[in-house]
Write a protein that holds these residues in place. Structure first.
Motif, PDB file in Angstrom:
ATOM      1  N   LYS A  79       0.817  -1.216   0.000  1.00 37.93           N
ATOM      2  CA  LYS A  79       0.000   0.000   0.000  1.00 37.93           C
ATOM      3  C   LYS A  79       0.852   1.267   0.000  1.00 37.93           C
ATOM      4  O   LYS A  79       0.479   2.270  -0.600  1.00 37.93           O
ATOM      5  N   ARG A  80       1.996   1.202   0.676  1.00 32.49           N
ATOM      6  CA  ARG A  80       2.850   2.385   0.735  1.00 32.49           C
ATOM      7  C   ARG A  80       3.381   2.757  -0.644  1.00 32.49           C
ATOM      8  O   ARG A  80       3.416   3.936  -1.010  1.00 32.49           O
ATOM      9  N   ARG A  81       3.770   1.746  -1.417  1.00 27.51           N
ATOM     10  CA  ARG A  81       4.289   1.995  -2.766  1.00 27.51           C
ATOM     11  C   ARG A  81       3.218   1.925  -3.838  1.00 27.51           C
ATOM     12  O   ARG A  81       3.472   2.225  -4.996  1.00 27.51           O
ATOM     13  N   ALA A  82       2.015   1.484  -3.450  1.00 29.19           N
ATOM     14  CA  ALA A  82       0.911   1.322  -4.402  1.00 29.19           C
ATOM     15  C   ALA A  82       1.328   0.416  -5.556  1.00 29.19           C
ATOM     16  O   ALA A  82       1.143   0.747  -6.726  1.00 29.19           O
ATOM     17  N   SER A  83       1.932  -0.728  -5.200  1.00 26.83           N
ATOM     18  CA  SER A  83       2.396  -1.654  -6.226  1.00 26.83           C
ATOM     19  C   SER A  83       2.300  -3.078  -5.700  1.00 26.83           C
ATOM     20  O   SER A  83       2.130  -3.314  -4.508  1.00 26.83           O
ATOM     21  N   TRP A  84       2.417  -4.038  -6.631  1.00 27.24           N
ATOM     22  CA  TRP A  84       2.371  -5.454  -6.275  1.00 27.24           C
ATOM     23  C   TRP A  84       3.791  -5.986  -6.140  1.00 27.24           C
ATOM     24  O   TRP A  84       4.704  -5.564  -6.849  1.00 27.24           O
ATOM     25  N   GLU A  85       3.978  -6.946  -5.225  1.00 19.93           N
ATOM     26  CA  GLU A  85       5.281  -7.568  -5.049  1.00 19.93           C
ATOM     27  C   GLU A  85       5.079  -9.002  -4.576  1.00 19.93           C
ATOM     28  O   GLU A  85       3.980  -9.395  -4.181  1.00 19.93           O
TER      29      GLU A  85
END
Length: 265
Positions: free
Chosen positions: A118-124
């Motif tokens: 959520k902090r980077r607004a990306s999937w990992e």
């Protein structure tokens, strides 16, 4: 078949905005909507044994879970318990890939799980190991040795092709997104995986194949210096014809954009 410049909603490198639910929860909800029995329903159906690979590794799964795949549903439909326990033989499949498929059918994902930052607004990838194989829990390496290929290929590509075979669209979507998060993959592994993708997907596939074409185009400087790439192109095949078409389309798009640009800029 391939969209110009690979502008597609399925493009795996696209950053995903914050969602109210995780990817795993979204997959789980879709699975529950499309299947009669939700994942929380107690599993009481008969156990099906599976013999996988040339070593006939033994797996077991509930019939109701396996039947969520049209492929397995058709195989099991003609078997009757009166004749003995139901069994599925998969001599050409890799045990590790079947393990991923079964984990997805039971849990809606396979390790390493896809998580939303959520902090980077990306999937990992959860607890993913780096390309040197350090850190994380269990096996999260990007590649596997595929006995039928006789070499190393990307694991998510093999999962995607298995999902294509078993009729699991959500698993295809999940594995493609995971593969888009991998980096540092050697040229020979990329090309070997691309050939595997072409050999195990229909000509109508516009996601995994396009992913590889776009990947090669983006990494063209590395591939231009690769002796492996030169040897592969001399062998030929549909992969490289599609690559030629894709690169031609890309150049046409760039020229068109340049012609539309105001003069003097």
């Amino acid at each position: 078949m391939f969209k110009r410049s690979f502008a597609s909603k399925d493009r795996v490198t696209k950053t995903v905005k914050s969602a109210k639910r995780s990817f795993r929860e979204d997959v789980k909800m879709r699975m529950q909507e499309s299947w009669d029995s939700p994942l929380e329903t107690p599993l009481t159906s008969p156990i099906v044994t599976m013999l996988v690979g040339h070593e006939q590794r033994l797996f077991a799964a509930h019939e109701d879970v396996l039947s969520r795949s049209p492929f397995f549903e058709a195989v099991l439909k003609g078997q009757f318990l009166e004749a003995g326990p139901k069994q599925v033989d998969l001599p050409d499949e890799e045990p590790e890939i079947i393990s991923c498929v079964l984990e997805f059918l039971y849990k809606g994902d396979y390790y390493p799980r896809l998580v939303h930052n959520k902090r980077r607004a990306s999937w990992e990838l959860e607890n993913a190991q780096d390309i040197h194989g350090t850190g994380g829990r269990g096996s999260s390496e990007a590649t596997i040795f595929h006995s039928r290929v006789g070499g190393i290929i990307l694991r998510d590509t093999a999962v995607y092709c298995a999902a294509e075979k078993y009729g699991l669209e959500e698993l295809k979507r999940l594995s493609l997104r995971k593969q888009g998060l991998q980096s540092g993959i050697p040229v020979d592994v990329i090309l070997r995986s691309a050939r595997y993708a072409y050999d195990n997907t229909p000509d109508t596939d516009s996601r995994l194949r396009a992913h590889y074409l776009a990947l090669i185009i983006r990494s063209r400087k590395t591939f231009k210096r690769s002796g492996t790439m030169q040897m592969e192109m001399e062998i030929g095949g549909k992969l490289f014809f599609d690559l030629f078409v894709a690169m031609s389309n890309h150049i046409d798009d760039l020229m068109e954009m340049n012609n539309r640009s105001p003069k003097g800029f």
